[in-house]
Write an enzyme that holds these catalytic residues in place. Structure first.
Site, PDB file in Angstrom:
ATOM      1  N   GLU A 132       0.819  -1.216   0.000  1.00  0.00           N
ATOM      2  CA  GLU A 132       0.000   0.000   0.000  1.00  0.00           C
ATOM      3  C   GLU A 132       0.862   1.280   0.000  1.00  0.00           C
ATOM      4  O   GLU A 132       0.459   2.298  -0.560  1.00  0.00           O
ATOM      5  CB  GLU A 132      -0.935  -0.060   1.217  1.00  0.00           C
ATOM      6  CG  GLU A 132      -2.044   0.956   1.225  1.00  0.00           C
ATOM      7  CD  GLU A 132      -2.897   0.992  -0.036  1.00  0.00           C
ATOM      8  OE1 GLU A 132      -3.183  -0.072  -0.614  1.00  0.00           O
ATOM      9  OE2 GLU A 132      -3.261   2.111  -0.446  1.00  0.00           O
ATOM     10  N   HIS A 183       3.786   1.742  -1.576  1.00  0.00           N
ATOM     11  CA  HIS A 183       4.135   1.985  -2.976  1.00  0.00           C
ATOM     12  C   HIS A 183       2.925   2.540  -3.742  1.00  0.00           C
ATOM     13  O   HIS A 183       3.046   3.468  -4.540  1.00  0.00           O
ATOM     14  CB  HIS A 183       4.564   0.682  -3.662  1.00  0.00           C
ATOM     15  CG  HIS A 183       5.828   0.072  -3.125  1.00  0.00           C
ATOM     16  ND1 HIS A 183       5.857  -1.151  -2.495  1.00  0.00           N
ATOM     17  CD2 HIS A 183       7.110   0.498  -3.141  1.00  0.00           C
ATOM     18  CE1 HIS A 183       7.089  -1.451  -2.153  1.00  0.00           C
ATOM     19  NE2 HIS A 183       7.885  -0.465  -2.527  1.00  0.00           N
ATOM     20  N   LYS A 235       9.266   7.202   4.173  1.00  0.00           N
ATOM     21  CA  LYS A 235       9.760   6.015   4.878  1.00  0.00           C
ATOM     22  C   LYS A 235      11.285   5.937   4.785  1.00  0.00           C
ATOM     23  O   LYS A 235      11.958   5.564   5.732  1.00  0.00           O
ATOM     24  CB  LYS A 235       9.096   4.782   4.251  1.00  0.00           C
ATOM     25  CG  LYS A 235       9.807   3.477   4.434  1.00  0.00           C
ATOM     26  CD  LYS A 235       9.486   2.855   5.752  1.00  0.00           C
ATOM     27  CE  LYS A 235      10.315   1.632   6.069  1.00  0.00           C
ATOM     28  NZ  LYS A 235      10.831   0.876   4.955  1.00  0.00           N
ATOM     29  N   ASP A 236      11.815   6.258   3.585  1.00  0.00           N
ATOM     30  CA  ASP A 236      13.262   6.295   3.384  1.00  0.00           C
ATOM     31  C   ASP A 236      13.668   7.771   3.321  1.00  0.00           C
ATOM     32  O   ASP A 236      14.012   8.291   2.256  1.00  0.00           O
ATOM     33  CB  ASP A 236      13.634   5.543   2.110  1.00  0.00           C
ATOM     34  CG  ASP A 236      13.194   4.088   2.175  1.00  0.00           C
ATOM     35  OD1 ASP A 236      13.935   3.272   2.720  1.00  0.00           O
ATOM     36  OD2 ASP A 236      12.072   3.777   1.704  1.00  0.00           O
ATOM     37  N   SER A 256       8.481  -4.017   2.051  1.00  0.00           N
ATOM     38  CA  SER A 256       8.537  -5.339   1.412  1.00  0.00           C
ATOM     39  C   SER A 256       9.204  -6.332   2.354  1.00  0.00           C
ATOM     40  O   SER A 256       8.914  -7.525   2.326  1.00  0.00           O
ATOM     41  CB  SER A 256       9.322  -5.259   0.104  1.00  0.00           C
ATOM     42  OG  SER A 256       8.797  -4.228  -0.721  1.00  0.00           O
TER      43      SER A 256
HETATM   44  P1  PAJ Z   1      11.592   0.313  -2.415  1.00  0.00           P
HETATM   45  O1  PAJ Z   1      12.074  -0.074  -1.078  1.00  0.00           O
HETATM   46  O2  PAJ Z   1      10.809  -0.674  -3.230  1.00  0.00           O
HETATM   47  O3  PAJ Z   1      10.716   1.612  -2.259  1.00  0.00           O
HETATM   48  C1  PAJ Z   1      10.216   2.284  -3.384  1.00  0.00           C
HETATM   49  C2  PAJ Z   1       9.631   3.613  -2.925  1.00  0.00           C
HETATM   50  O4  PAJ Z   1       8.545   3.351  -2.035  1.00  0.00           O
HETATM   51  C3  PAJ Z   1      10.653   4.470  -2.131  1.00  0.00           C
HETATM   52  O5  PAJ Z   1      10.516   5.825  -2.503  1.00  0.00           O
HETATM   53  C4  PAJ Z   1      10.223   4.235  -0.694  1.00  0.00           C
HETATM   54  O6  PAJ Z   1      10.552   5.302   0.171  1.00  0.00           O
HETATM   55  C5  PAJ Z   1       8.713   4.096  -0.851  1.00  0.00           C
HETATM   56  N1  PAJ Z   1       8.117   3.399   0.295  1.00  0.00           N
HETATM   57  C6  PAJ Z   1       8.499   2.233   0.849  1.00  0.00           C
HETATM   58  N2  PAJ Z   1       7.744   1.932   1.917  1.00  0.00           N
HETATM   59  C7  PAJ Z   1       6.860   2.958   2.063  1.00  0.00           C
HETATM   60  C8  PAJ Z   1       5.815   3.249   2.982  1.00  0.00           C
HETATM   61  N3  PAJ Z   1       5.522   2.442   3.988  1.00  0.00           N
HETATM   62  N4  PAJ Z   1       5.124   4.401   2.814  1.00  0.00           N
HETATM   63  C9  PAJ Z   1       5.421   5.252   1.797  1.00  0.00           C
HETATM   64  N5  PAJ Z   1       6.396   5.024   0.884  1.00  0.00           N
HETATM   65  C10 PAJ Z   1       7.106   3.896   1.019  1.00  0.00           C
HETATM   66  O7  PAJ Z   1      13.514   2.596  -2.141  1.00  0.00           O
HETATM   67  C11 PAJ Z   1      13.725   1.778  -3.026  1.00  0.00           C
HETATM   68  O8  PAJ Z   1      12.833   0.766  -3.335  1.00  0.00           O
HETATM   69  C12 PAJ Z   1      14.985   1.792  -3.874  1.00  0.00           C
HETATM   70  O9  PAJ Z   1      16.048   2.292  -3.106  1.00  0.00           O
HETATM   71  C13 PAJ Z   1      14.829   2.611  -5.184  1.00  0.00           C
HETATM   72  C14 PAJ Z   1      14.533   4.086  -4.910  1.00  0.00           C
HETATM   73  C15 PAJ Z   1      13.736   2.021  -6.070  1.00  0.00           C
HETATM   74  C16 PAJ Z   1      16.171   2.551  -5.984  1.00  0.00           C
HETATM   75  O10 PAJ Z   1      16.521   1.236  -6.258  1.00  0.00           O
END
Ligand code: PAJ
Length: 289
Positions: free
Chosen positions: A35, A37, A158-159, A195
């Site tokens: 959710e 993403h 989150k990041d 994830s």
């Molecule tokens: P990933 O961990 O798959 O996350 C993709 C995007 O989703 C990132 O911008 C991350 O901050 C966001 N995201 C993850 N969990 C979230 C949550 N609970 N609430 C809101 N947004 C969330 O981050 C990456 O991938 C990689 O480092 C990437 C930027 C794709 C480069 O490889």
């Protein structure tokens, strides 16, 4: 919904959209979507507009994982991801493979030898704990920007450090893209969606809420006392985290949300970030105090 796996085809498509005057919104991900993403995808749609194009990239980027980390067992389920994205009305999913992104790279780069490195914001926290991680992130995101040609790209709070570094890279290297940072999506019990939560089996799933509980307790303390020594708070957070039998604090930091510079006297508005191993799974979270 179109699925594109070659760089050249993606770039051609993006150029065609540009010529037609459509705004392009990009959401970079490593797949195994949740959710959090999907909330970024909705934000990208809002920003690109009905006539704009939304691209989601799915690529588990090897250069941002250390050899000891979970690259090979990082969860993957492309079929499920595509189903979720179709429901969201995404225009194109960009799914390159390693050969496309890093030709001939097998730890010792042969034909691939150019990296993008941010040198200031990436020194602390995740950067200190995971050397070379952010070099992998900035490199792959720069590549994605050059392949997808987005007007807007959406990242998650989150990041937090990752988003700050990407913003700095865009500013420093003049990428013509606007970076949007969207709020952290959480489970009902406060756990930030990730994830990697898939790894949390049995009681570990319950223990994992300790990051959220520690952040909330810190916020309450800072609200009450207004000015707190970061050293004292760090000690308290460590104690709090380690009340859970399988949780171990990797780091906790208090810092200025703009510069990421660590702060020694914490007050309301200071930002807090932490990384915790729950069993073998490393989780991160952050928030404003
Ligand atoms: P990933 O961990 O798959 O996350 C993709 C995007 O989703 C990132 O911008 C991350 O901050 C966001 N995201 C993850 N969990 C979230 C949550 N609970 N609430 C809101 N947004 C969330 O981050 C990456 O991938 C990689 O480092 C990437 C930027 C794709 C480069 O490889």
């Amino acid at each position: 919904m179109q699925i594109v796996s070659s760089n050249a085809a993606m770039q051609r498509l993006a150029k065609k959209w540009q010529r037609a005057g459509a705004l392009i919104g990009l959401v970079p991900t490593m797949g195994f979507l949740h959710e959090g993403h999907l909330s970024l995808v909705r934000e990208a749609r809002k920003r690109a507009g009905k006539r704009g194009k939304v691209v989601v990239s799915i690529y588990v980027n090897p250069t941002q994982f250390a050899p000891t980390e979970d690259f090979s067992k990082y969860p993957r389920d492309l079929k499920r991801d595509l189903k979720l994205l179709r429901v969201e009305g995404v225009d194109t999913v960009f799914v390159p493979d390693d050969k496309e992104m890093y030709p001939d790279r097998r730890d010792v780069p042969a034909r691939f030898s150019t990296y993008v490195t941010e040198e200031k914001l990436s020194q602390t926290m995740e950067g200190a704990s995971r050397p070379a991680h952010f070099r992998g992130v900035t490199t792959v995101v720069a590549k994605l920007f050059n392949i997808v040609l987005p007007d807007v790209a959406v990242f998650g709070q989150k990041d937090f450090q990752q988003a700050a570094i990407i913003k700095r890279m865009v500013r420093d290297l003049n990428f013509p893209v606007r970076i949007i940072v969207a709020p952290t999506a959480r489970e009902p019990d406060g756990l930030a969606m990730s994830s990697r939560n898939k790894y949390l089996e049995g009681d570990l799933r319950r223990q994992a809420t300790v990051l959220w509980r520690a952040m909330r307790a810190t916020k309450v303390a800072v609200k009450k006392i207004k000015l707190f020594s970061a050293a004292v708070l760090k000690r308290d957070v460590k104690k709090w985290i380690e009340t859970e039998p399988d949780a171990r604090l990797d780091y906790v930091e208090f810092f200025d949300p703009e510069t990421l510079v660590p702060i020694t006297e914490v007050s309301p508005g200071t930002h807090m970030a932490l990384a915790v191993f729950v069993g073998k799974t490393r989780l991160i979270d952050n928030g404003r105090l």
